[in-house]
Design an enzyme around this catalytic site. Structure first.
Site, PDB file in Angstrom:
ATOM      1  CB  THR A  20      57.845  63.874  26.245  1.00 29.84           C
ATOM      2  OG1 THR A  20      58.876  63.986  27.217  1.00 29.84           O
ATOM      3  CG2 THR A  20      56.859  62.812  26.675  1.00 29.84           C
ATOM      4  CB  VAL A  29      61.649  59.384  37.873  1.00 37.47           C
ATOM      5  CG1 VAL A  29      60.434  58.897  37.104  1.00 37.47           C
ATOM      6  CG2 VAL A  29      62.698  58.279  37.954  1.00 37.47           C
ATOM      7  N   GLY A  30      60.623  61.920  35.920  1.00 37.52           N
ATOM      8  CA  GLY A  30      59.617  62.958  35.723  1.00 37.52           C
ATOM      9  C   GLY A  30      58.201  62.433  35.824  1.00 37.52           C
ATOM     10  CG  ASP A  31      55.341  64.490  33.471  1.00 36.73           C
ATOM     11  OD1 ASP A  31      56.541  64.521  33.098  1.00 36.73           O
ATOM     12  OD2 ASP A  31      54.398  64.800  32.730  1.00 36.73           O
ATOM     13  CB  THR A  81      54.849  66.638  26.479  1.00 41.90           C
ATOM     14  OG1 THR A  81      56.195  67.135  26.334  1.00 41.90           O
ATOM     15  CG2 THR A  81      53.920  67.496  25.642  1.00 41.90           C
ATOM     16  N   GLY A  82      55.915  68.154  29.226  1.00 44.17           N
ATOM     17  CA  GLY A  82      56.229  69.455  29.812  1.00 44.17           C
ATOM     18  C   GLY A  82      57.145  69.315  31.005  1.00 44.17           C
ATOM     19  N   GLY A 117      58.106  68.142  34.045  1.00 45.01           N
ATOM     20  CA  GLY A 117      57.590  67.003  34.796  1.00 45.01           C
ATOM     21  C   GLY A 117      57.350  67.259  36.273  1.00 45.01           C
TER      22      GLY A 117
HETATM   23  N1  ASP Z   1      57.639  65.557  30.962  1.00 52.26           N
HETATM   24  C1  ASP Z   1      58.961  65.052  30.673  1.00 52.26           C
HETATM   25  C2  ASP Z   1      59.721  64.896  31.959  1.00 52.26           C
HETATM   26  O1  ASP Z   1      59.599  65.736  32.817  1.00 52.26           O
HETATM   27  C3  ASP Z   1      59.722  65.940  29.768  1.00 52.26           C
HETATM   28  C4  ASP Z   1      59.024  66.268  28.483  1.00 52.26           C
HETATM   29  O2  ASP Z   1      57.802  66.309  28.409  1.00 52.26           O
HETATM   30  O3  ASP Z   1      59.737  66.448  27.485  1.00 52.26           O
HETATM   31  O4  ASP Z   1      60.465  63.957  32.082  1.00 52.26           O
END
Ligand code: ASP
Length: 350
Positions: free
Chosen positions: A215, A244-246, A267-268, A270
């Site tokens: 991300t 859908v993530g964070d 990022t992480g 989600g």
């Molecule tokens: N946080 C993002 C999600 O969960 C993924 C990522 O950080 O790469 O969609």
């Protein structure tokens, strides 16, 4: 790999600027990330390492050009994120991961700290720059969040560039999907229409290690003291059911508030970052008197306790960027009116 890694509770946290503390506060400042994850020296060739650093530098250049000329934090974070959305190295825009159905579904958010306006989009498939769509939602619609075909239609209606979904295709991410689905015993979808033939696309990116999330995000302080944050992603490989993530959840992956004195992009994992309300909590900690570094670190530790790995970039009103992560690496960089640009990948880099 993940199971082995979950035992590792040690948190790595870096402040690029311990030596800066004595210097005058920067007039403007920008920090970026290109995703956190299991990124170790052994997993990147020297060429790949150099390619990521050059890509991060390019994003810093785009954002800092805005800030140097007196532009807004909002324009700067958008400019930096758009560069990374166009770069196939990152999991955002071109180079995004695939859903289990073999599509790229893109999420993004932006928040303006000076007036607490925000915009976000989820599940875009044809808008070239999802962060631009998020900003348009914020500035040109009465809403905060739009999803799916309606969000693409809105983006098109305000003149944002539309592309064939194959524009976002990269062989590396496609092979990542094939591997993930094979391991999960799920069917492999057909190669997307319009995708280049197998082997036709030159690849600089590392071999498959989808624990690198990829991300992208940016946080900035401009010379008028305004804070802003932006984040953009393709989400998680093999995501299903409109997941859908964070990232587009305001307060989870993205938040900015001048009253609180913070701008955050995460990022992480989600799902965990949503449950921990990571970005908003960091701002609340800062509003309560915590230093940006301590706030980021404490929140990443909280998400880690829930089971979520990742990282954050945090900008405060003093223009000192903070970086915190619970992973072995995070693509990242910073530049300000007082400090030359620097980029880093591994957690132990200054
Ligand atoms: N946080 C993002 C999600 O969960 C993924 C990522 O950080 O790469 O969609």
């Amino acid at each position: 790999m993940r199971a082995a890694y979950s035992g590792l509770i040690a948190l790595f946290a870096l402040c690029f600027s311990s030596a800066q503390a004595q210097d005058a506060a920067p007039r403007w400042s920008l920090a970026i990330h290109g995703g956190a994850g299991v990124i170790e020296r052994a997993s990147l060739t020297p060429e790949q390492d150099a390619a990521y650093r050059a890509a991060l530098q390019g994003a810093l250049d785009a954002g800092s050009a805005v800030l140097k000329s007196g532009g807004s934090a909002l324009d700067a974070v958008q400019a930096a994120v758009q560069v990374m959305e166009d770069d196939p190295l990152f999991n955002a825009g071109r180079g995004a991961v695939f859903t289990a159905a073999g599509r790229n579904e893109l999420d993004a958010a932006v928040m303006n700290g000076s007036d607490l306006t925000a915009g976000s989009v989820a599940g875009l498939t044809t808008t070239r720059h999802p962060v631009a769509a998020a900003r348009a939602v914020m500035e040109r619609s009465p809403h905060v969040m739009l999803i799916g075909p309606g969000a693409d239609a809105f983006a098109a209606s305000v003149g944002l560039e539309q592309v064939d979904p194959a524009f976002f295709f990269t062989e590396r991410r496609w092979q990542g999907l094939v591997k993930a689905l094979t391991e999960a015993g799920q069917p492999i979808p057909e190669r997307p229409a319009g995708a280049p033939l197998p082997g036709a696309q030159a690849e600089i990116a590392p071999p498959l290690n989808e624990k690198k999330f990829g991300t992208v995000g940016a946080v900035a302080l401009d010379s008028q003291g305004r804070l802003a944050a932006a984040t953009s992603t393709g989400g998680m490989t093999a995501k299903r059911w409109g997941r859908v993530g964070d990232v587009p959840i305001i307060g989870a992956g993205t938040y900015a508030s001048n009253p609180d004195g913070c701008a955050v992009s995460a990022t992480g994992d989600g799902e965990y970052f949503i449950r921990a309300t990571v970005a908003r909590d960091i701002c609340a900690r800062i509003a309560g008197g915590a230093a940006t570094q301590a706030a980021g670190q404490a929140e990443i530790a909280d998400a880690d306790r829930l089971g979520g790995k990742g990282g954050v970039i945090v900008m405060g009103l003093d223009g000192r960027p903070a970086f915190a992560m619970s992973t072995s690496g995070m693509y990242r960089g910073a530049v300000s009116s007082t400090d030359t640009a620097r980029v880093a990948i591994y957690a132990d880099e200054p």
